[in-house]
Design an enzyme around this catalytic site. Structure first.
Site, PDB file in Angstrom:
ATOM      1  CD  GLU A  95      -2.873  -1.089  -0.014  1.00  0.00           C
ATOM      2  OE1 GLU A  95      -3.195   0.018  -0.500  1.00  0.00           O
ATOM      3  OE2 GLU A  95      -3.231  -2.169  -0.511  1.00  0.00           O
ATOM      4  CG  ASP A 155       2.797  -6.713  -6.005  1.00  0.00           C
ATOM      5  OD1 ASP A 155       2.236  -6.302  -4.969  1.00  0.00           O
ATOM      6  OD2 ASP A 155       2.293  -7.554  -6.774  1.00  0.00           O
TER       7      ASP A 155
HETATM    8 ZN   LIG Z   1      -2.506  -2.512  -4.687  1.00  0.00          ZN
END
Ligand SMILES: [Zn+2]
Length: 423
Positions: free
Chosen positions: A286, A371
Site C-alpha cells: 500500500e 509489489d
Molecule cells: Zn494494490
C-alpha cells in the site's frame, strides 16, 4: 440536430456492450469450469484441491448471477430511456410539484425528480443485493450480516446520502440554472470541493457510523509497522483495526484520508489470517501506491474526466435532440437541468464501458509497481504468502479466462503476480 442518430448510437453502444459483457462472462465461466478438476502446477504445493474447487464454484456462481443482473439492468436502462420511463416519472413529479409555493417550484421539482429516480433505482437493485449477500456470499461462508444489520446499514446509508447528496445536487442545479453557458465550470469547482470535503470527513465522520475503529493494540506488530513507515518516510495519524468481521469474512487493509490526516486501517479479518511479516508486506504494498503517487494521479485523472464530462453535458443539455433521443420530451416551462443530469448518468456508462480494458491495464501496472516497491522494503516471500492467503481466502480463481482478466481485472491474476515477485 436530429435525435435519430443519437438514439441509434445509444442503442448500438448498449447492444455492443451487452454482447461483449455476455461473451466475456461466458468465456470466464467455461474457462474456470474446465480447470476446476486440477490445481495449476505452480500452486500444487500451496493450494488444496478443495480450496481450488471452492474458488471455481464461487467464481462461476457470481458470474452466472452477474449475467442475470446484466439482462435485468439492461431492461431497466431501456425502460428509463427509450421506453419512456423517465418521461413518465418526470410528468408525475412535475404535477406533484405544483403543490409547492411558486418560489420553490423549480428547485423542488428538480430535487424531487432526482430523489424519486434514486429511490426507485435503489428499490430495483435491492432484491439483487439481498440475493448476492444472503444467497451467494452466505452459501460460500463469507456473509456475516443479519437482515437487521443489512437494513440498518441501508437506512444509515440513505440518511448520509440525503444529508450529503441533496445539498450538492441542489447547488449544482442552482448553478446550472443561474450561471449561464459556462455553468459547467462552476459546477466542476463545486463538485471538486465536495469530493475533497468527503475525503476529509470520511475517516472520522462517515466510516465510524458503520464500523468500530480501535487503535492497533498488538505492540510488536505496531512496532514493526511503525518501523516500516519510518523507513519509507511515511507519516500517518494512527493505526486502526476495523471490525470488518461484523459484515464479511473478506479481509483487507487500506489508507483513508489524505495529507497529515491519513490513517492506516487494517480489517480484523486480515490480522486474524496473516502473520506479522505478511501484514507488514501488505502495508508495504500500500505504501508503494503512495510512493508512486498512484492515488494522487487517480484523483487528478478523476477531476480531469469530470471536467470533460461536465463540459460535454453543458453542450448536450442545450440540445433538444439529446432528450428526445433518450425518450424524454424536454419541459417547456420548467428547467430541464435535472433531466439532463439523469439522462447523462444513464447513458454515460454505456459509452464509458469501452474504456474498461484501458483502465484495467493501468491499474494492473500500478499493482506491479507497488509489489516491486514492497519487495525492496520487506521480504518478497512474505508478500507472496500474504497474497496467496488473501487470494485463497477471497476464493479468487487461480485460472481466470485470459481475455476476461485482461478486460476486467484491476489486479494481476495470481499466477502472473506471484511469478513477477519470484523473478
Ligand atoms: Zn494494490
Amino acid at each position: 440536430m436530429s435525435p435519430l442518430p443519437l438514439s441509434l448510437a445509444f442503442a448500438v453502444a448498449l447492444a455492443l456492450s451487452l454482447l461483449v459483457k455476455f461473451w466475456l462472462s461466458s468465456r470466464q465461466i467455461r474457462h474456470v469450469a474446465v480447470h476446476r478438476g486440477q490445481v495449476p502446477a505452480a500452486f500444487a504445493g500451496s493450494v488444496t484441491l478443495s480450496a481450488h474447487q471452492k474458488a471455481a464454484d464461487y467464481t462461476i456462481a457470481r458470474a452466472r448471477f452477474g449475467l442475470l443482473a446484466l439482462a435485468f439492468n439492461a431492461a431497466v436502462l431501456l425502460s428509463w430511456t427509450l421506453l419512456g420511463g423517465l418521461h413518465a416519472l418526470n410528468g408525475w413529479v412535475l404535477d406533484a410539484s405544483q403543490a409547492l409555493p411558486a418560489d420553490w417550484q423549480p428547485l423542488g421539482y428538480q430535487l424531487g425528480l432526482v430523489a424519486a429516480f434514486v429511490l426507485i433505482g435503489g428499490l430495483l437493485d435491492l432484491p439483487w443485493e439481498l440475493w448476492s449477500t444472503f444467497r451467494i456470499e452466505q452459501a460460500f461462508g463469507f456473509n456475516r450480516m443479519t437482515l437487521g444489520m443489512y437494513f440498518g446499514d441501508m437506512l444509515k446509508g440513505l440518511a448520509v446520502g440525503a444529508l450529503l447528496g441533496l445539498p450538492i445536487v441542489a447547488l449544482i442545479l442552482w448553478l446550472m440554472g443561474t450561471m449561464g453557458p459556462l455553468w459547467w465550470l462552476w459546477a466542476w469547482v463545486a463538485w471538486m470541493g465536495f469530493q475533497l470535503l468527503v475525503m476529509v470527513i470520511y475517516p472520522s465522520v462517515i466510516a465510524p457510523l458503520f464500523n468500530k475503529f480501535e487503535p492497533l493494540a498488538d505492540a510488536s506488530l505496531k512496532g514493526r509497522v511503525e518501523r516500516l513507515m519510518a523507513r519509507c518516510g511515511f507519516a500517518a495519524k494512527g493505526l486502526f483495526v476495523m471490525d470488518g468481521s461484523r459484515r464479511s469474512a473478506h479481509g483487507n487493509a487500506y489508507f483513508s484520508g489524505f495529507g497529515p490526516a491519513k490513517r492506516v486501517v487494517f480489517f480484523d479479518t486480515l490480522l486474524a489470517k496473516l502473520n506479522g511479516g505478511e501484514v507488514e508486506a501488505v502495508l508495504a504494498h500500500e505504501l508503494g501506491h503512495f510512493k508512486h503517487r498512484h492515488i494522487t494521479k487517480r484523483i487528478v485523472l478523476a477531476f480531469v474526466m469530470s471536467l470533460a464530462g461536465l463540459a460535454l453535458l453543458g453542450w448536450l443539455a442545450q440540445q433538444p435532440a439529446f432528450y428526445l433521443a433518450l425518450g424524454v420530451q424536454p419541459n417547456f416551462d420548467a428547467p430541464n437541468d435535472a433531466l439532463a443530469l439523469l439522462l447523462f448518468m444513464l447513458a454515460g456508462p454505456v459509452f464509458g464501458f469501452f474504456v474498461t480494458p484501458l483502465a484495467s491495464h493501468f491499474s494492473r501496472r500500478d499493482e506491479f509497481q507497488a509489489d516491486a516497491y514492497a519487495c525492496a522494503q520487506v521480504s518478497g516471500a512474505d508478500l507472496s504468502s500474504a497474497l496467496l492467503k488473501l487470494h485463497e481466502d477471497n476464493a479468487g480463481t487461480l485460472t481466470p479466462d485470459p481475455i476476461y482478466a485482461r478486460f476486467y481485472y484491476s489486479h494481476p491474476p495470481a499466477a502472473e503476480r506471484l511469478a513477477a515477485l519470484a523473478s
